[in-house]
Design an enzyme around this catalytic site. Structure first.
Site, PDB file in Angstrom:
ATOM      1  N   ARG A 144     -86.146  13.765 -55.868  1.00 23.93           N
ATOM      2  CA  ARG A 144     -86.747  13.269 -54.942  1.00 23.93           C
ATOM      3  C   ARG A 144     -87.526  14.467 -53.817  1.00 23.93           C
ATOM      4  O   ARG A 144     -87.703  15.640 -54.552  1.00 23.93           O
ATOM      5  CB  ARG A 144     -85.204  13.819 -53.650  1.00 23.93           C
ATOM      6  CG  ARG A 144     -84.053  12.456 -53.834  1.00 23.93           C
ATOM      7  CD  ARG A 144     -83.413  12.365 -52.650  1.00 23.93           C
ATOM      8  NE  ARG A 144     -82.448  14.084 -52.109  1.00 23.93           N
ATOM      9  CZ  ARG A 144     -81.769  13.649 -51.100  1.00 23.93           C
ATOM     10  NH1 ARG A 144     -80.977  12.750 -51.207  1.00 23.93           N
ATOM     11  NH2 ARG A 144     -81.179  14.578 -50.756  1.00 23.93           N
ATOM     12  N   ARG A 165     -73.980  22.445 -54.132  1.00 23.34           N
ATOM     13  CA  ARG A 165     -73.831  21.386 -53.262  1.00 23.34           C
ATOM     14  C   ARG A 165     -72.248  20.181 -54.113  1.00 23.34           C
ATOM     15  O   ARG A 165     -70.833  21.045 -53.622  1.00 23.34           O
ATOM     16  CB  ARG A 165     -74.257  21.373 -52.855  1.00 23.34           C
ATOM     17  CG  ARG A 165     -75.580  22.247 -52.248  1.00 23.34           C
ATOM     18  CD  ARG A 165     -76.590  21.324 -51.685  1.00 23.34           C
ATOM     19  NE  ARG A 165     -76.729  19.880 -50.842  1.00 23.34           N
ATOM     20  CZ  ARG A 165     -77.786  18.978 -51.027  1.00 23.34           C
ATOM     21  NH1 ARG A 165     -78.901  19.138 -51.762  1.00 23.34           N
ATOM     22  NH2 ARG A 165     -77.105  17.923 -50.665  1.00 23.34           N
ATOM     23  N   LYS A 216     -74.420   7.419 -50.165  1.00 24.95           N
ATOM     24  CA  LYS A 216     -73.568   7.270 -48.821  1.00 24.95           C
ATOM     25  C   LYS A 216     -74.627   6.633 -48.062  1.00 24.95           C
ATOM     26  O   LYS A 216     -74.075   5.847 -46.145  1.00 24.95           O
ATOM     27  CB  LYS A 216     -73.081   8.388 -48.610  1.00 24.95           C
ATOM     28  CG  LYS A 216     -71.927   8.729 -48.511  1.00 24.95           C
ATOM     29  CD  LYS A 216     -70.470   9.930 -48.294  1.00 24.95           C
ATOM     30  CE  LYS A 216     -72.030  11.188 -47.676  1.00 24.95           C
ATOM     31  NZ  LYS A 216     -70.746  12.111 -47.238  1.00 24.95           N
ATOM     32  N   ARG A 268     -62.151  15.717 -44.016  1.00 32.23           N
ATOM     33  CA  ARG A 268     -63.094  16.753 -45.189  1.00 32.23           C
ATOM     34  C   ARG A 268     -61.738  17.608 -45.516  1.00 32.23           C
ATOM     35  O   ARG A 268     -61.929  17.744 -46.722  1.00 32.23           O
ATOM     36  CB  ARG A 268     -64.255  17.512 -44.689  1.00 32.23           C
ATOM     37  CG  ARG A 268     -65.405  17.008 -44.093  1.00 32.23           C
ATOM     38  CD  ARG A 268     -66.651  17.871 -45.015  1.00 32.23           C
ATOM     39  NE  ARG A 268     -67.785  18.319 -45.331  1.00 32.23           N
ATOM     40  CZ  ARG A 268     -68.666  17.668 -44.710  1.00 32.23           C
ATOM     41  NH1 ARG A 268     -68.576  16.623 -43.865  1.00 32.23           N
ATOM     42  NH2 ARG A 268     -70.041  17.910 -44.605  1.00 32.23           N
ATOM     43  N   ARG A 304     -87.514  19.520 -50.665  1.00 35.40           N
ATOM     44  CA  ARG A 304     -86.222  20.146 -50.041  1.00 35.40           C
ATOM     45  C   ARG A 304     -85.566  21.461 -50.501  1.00 35.40           C
ATOM     46  O   ARG A 304     -85.802  21.283 -52.368  1.00 35.40           O
ATOM     47  CB  ARG A 304     -84.945  19.156 -49.858  1.00 35.40           C
ATOM     48  CG  ARG A 304     -85.619  18.745 -48.003  1.00 35.40           C
ATOM     49  CD  ARG A 304     -84.084  17.950 -47.873  1.00 35.40           C
ATOM     50  NE  ARG A 304     -83.367  18.056 -48.088  1.00 35.40           N
ATOM     51  CZ  ARG A 304     -81.647  17.523 -48.090  1.00 35.40           C
ATOM     52  NH1 ARG A 304     -82.206  16.282 -47.058  1.00 35.40           N
ATOM     53  NH2 ARG A 304     -80.894  17.639 -47.896  1.00 35.40           N
TER      54      ARG A 304
HETATM   55  P1  AMP Z   1     -72.943  17.471 -43.869  1.00 36.84           P
HETATM   56  O1  AMP Z   1     -73.611  16.659 -42.891  1.00 36.84           O
HETATM   57  O2  AMP Z   1     -71.660  15.888 -43.022  1.00 36.84           O
HETATM   58  O3  AMP Z   1     -73.130  17.618 -44.639  1.00 36.84           O
HETATM   59  O4  AMP Z   1     -72.548  18.115 -42.735  1.00 36.84           O
HETATM   60  C1  AMP Z   1     -72.701  19.294 -42.276  1.00 36.84           C
HETATM   61  C2  AMP Z   1     -72.378  20.185 -42.245  1.00 36.84           C
HETATM   62  O5  AMP Z   1     -71.456  20.331 -40.207  1.00 36.84           O
HETATM   63  C3  AMP Z   1     -71.125  20.838 -42.954  1.00 36.84           C
HETATM   64  O6  AMP Z   1     -71.473  21.294 -43.913  1.00 36.84           O
HETATM   65  C4  AMP Z   1     -70.470  21.864 -41.811  1.00 36.84           C
HETATM   66  O7  AMP Z   1     -70.764  23.170 -41.558  1.00 36.84           O
HETATM   67  C5  AMP Z   1     -70.348  20.614 -40.540  1.00 36.84           C
HETATM   68  N1  AMP Z   1     -69.283  19.659 -40.486  1.00 36.84           N
HETATM   69  C6  AMP Z   1     -69.929  18.222 -40.844  1.00 36.84           C
HETATM   70  N2  AMP Z   1     -68.672  17.124 -40.725  1.00 36.84           N
HETATM   71  C7  AMP Z   1     -67.582  18.668 -40.880  1.00 36.84           C
HETATM   72  C8  AMP Z   1     -66.277  18.449 -40.675  1.00 36.84           C
HETATM   73  N3  AMP Z   1     -65.353  16.838 -41.302  1.00 36.84           N
HETATM   74  N4  AMP Z   1     -65.115  19.600 -41.033  1.00 36.84           N
HETATM   75  C9  AMP Z   1     -65.600  20.925 -41.168  1.00 36.84           C
HETATM   76  N5  AMP Z   1     -66.963  20.686 -40.655  1.00 36.84           N
HETATM   77  C10 AMP Z   1     -67.825  19.635 -40.697  1.00 36.84           C
END
Ligand code: AMP
Length: 231
Positions: free
Chosen positions: A142, A186, A29, A103, A175
């Site tokens: 990584r 995950r 991504k 999401r 990490r």
């Molecule tokens: P990401 O960097 O996309 O993995 O997002 C990090 C964290 O932000 C996730 O684990 C959620 O806690 C929150 N988050 C990001 N986008 C969303 C979403 N569309 N809905 C709910 N939580 C989100």
């Protein structure tokens, strides 16, 4: 069909495209987002927006922080507010890439409604598919330089000397969430979250599956080819 700029002003012939990017961690991504940014897409990553809001102590950051720490989803209401703000921020949203949002199906429904109010709709939902074992190899290999942040991979981009950064001589580390057990967890969480969303967009004939097993550059090229056809 009439086109409208983000501020609602009619603009004839403007190339409008809202693209949603779905894909598990390690599916490429990051590279796809980079390439689309270079093509003029505005990249909207809800994870990045939330992390910045937490750092700055903004209200949505305070609301989101505890959920993020537990790796849980932030409530839909907070997320919808963030997306509304992104679309009314004055940034050029004529071509944009939504990364990390929606999401859940309720978020997708609210997005559809909000875009309809703006006279817009989602053009394509790109789903980067990759088998779990390949993702584990990518993520668990990584390594990052403690000093300058440069990225390596023990197999695909190895440093000249093990555990030492080629550029600055800093120590390379892994990490905590890139360890195999955490990665599988995950990926499991991701699959459970996106399963319904993928089916929802498939029913709407918006979903395009891209083979994420190829190199990140090839994956990004395939995504661009699909989007060019969609115009
Ligand atoms: P990401 O960097 O996309 O993995 O997002 C990090 C964290 O932000 C996730 O684990 C959620 O806690 C929150 N988050 C990001 N986008 C969303 C979403 N569309 N809905 C709910 N939580 C989100």
């Amino acid at each position: 069909m009439m086109d409208f700029s983000p501020r609602g002003v009619y603009v004839a012939g403007v190339n409008q495209s809202i693209v949603i990017l779905l894909g598990p961690p390690g599916s490429g991504k990051g590279t796809v987002s980079e390439r689309l940014r270079a093509e003029g897409y505005t990249h909207v990553s809800t994870g990045d927006i939330l992390r910045a809001a937490v750092k700055a102590g903004r209200p949505e950051g305070l609301e989101a922080e505890s959920y993020m720490k537990r790796g849980e989803l932030v409530p839909d209401e907070v997320m919808i507010r963030i997306i509304r703000q992104a679309f009314s921020s004055g940034k050029d949203m004529s071509r944009c890439l939504l990364d990390g949002f929606p999401r859940t199906v309720p978020q997708a429904e609210r997005l559809e409604q909000m875009l309809a109010d703006l006279g817009r709709s989602v053009a394509r939902v790109v789903f980067l598919e990759c088998p779990e074992d390949a993702l584990v190899v990518r993520l668990s290999g990584r390594r990052i330089c403690r000093q300058c942040g440069a990225g390596y991979h023990v197999q695909f981009i190895p440093p000249r000397k093990a555990d030492v950064c080629d550029t600055c001589g800093g120590e390379l580390y892994q990490r905590a969430d890139d360890r195999e057990e955490t990665i599988r967890n995950r990926l499991g969480v991701y699959n459970r979250q996106t399963e319904c969303l993928v089916a929802w967009y498939e029913k709407k004939a918006l979903l395009v599956r891209i083979d994420g097993r190829n190199t990140p550059d090839r994956v990004a090229g395939d995504v661009l080819a699909v989007l060019a056809k969609a115009r």
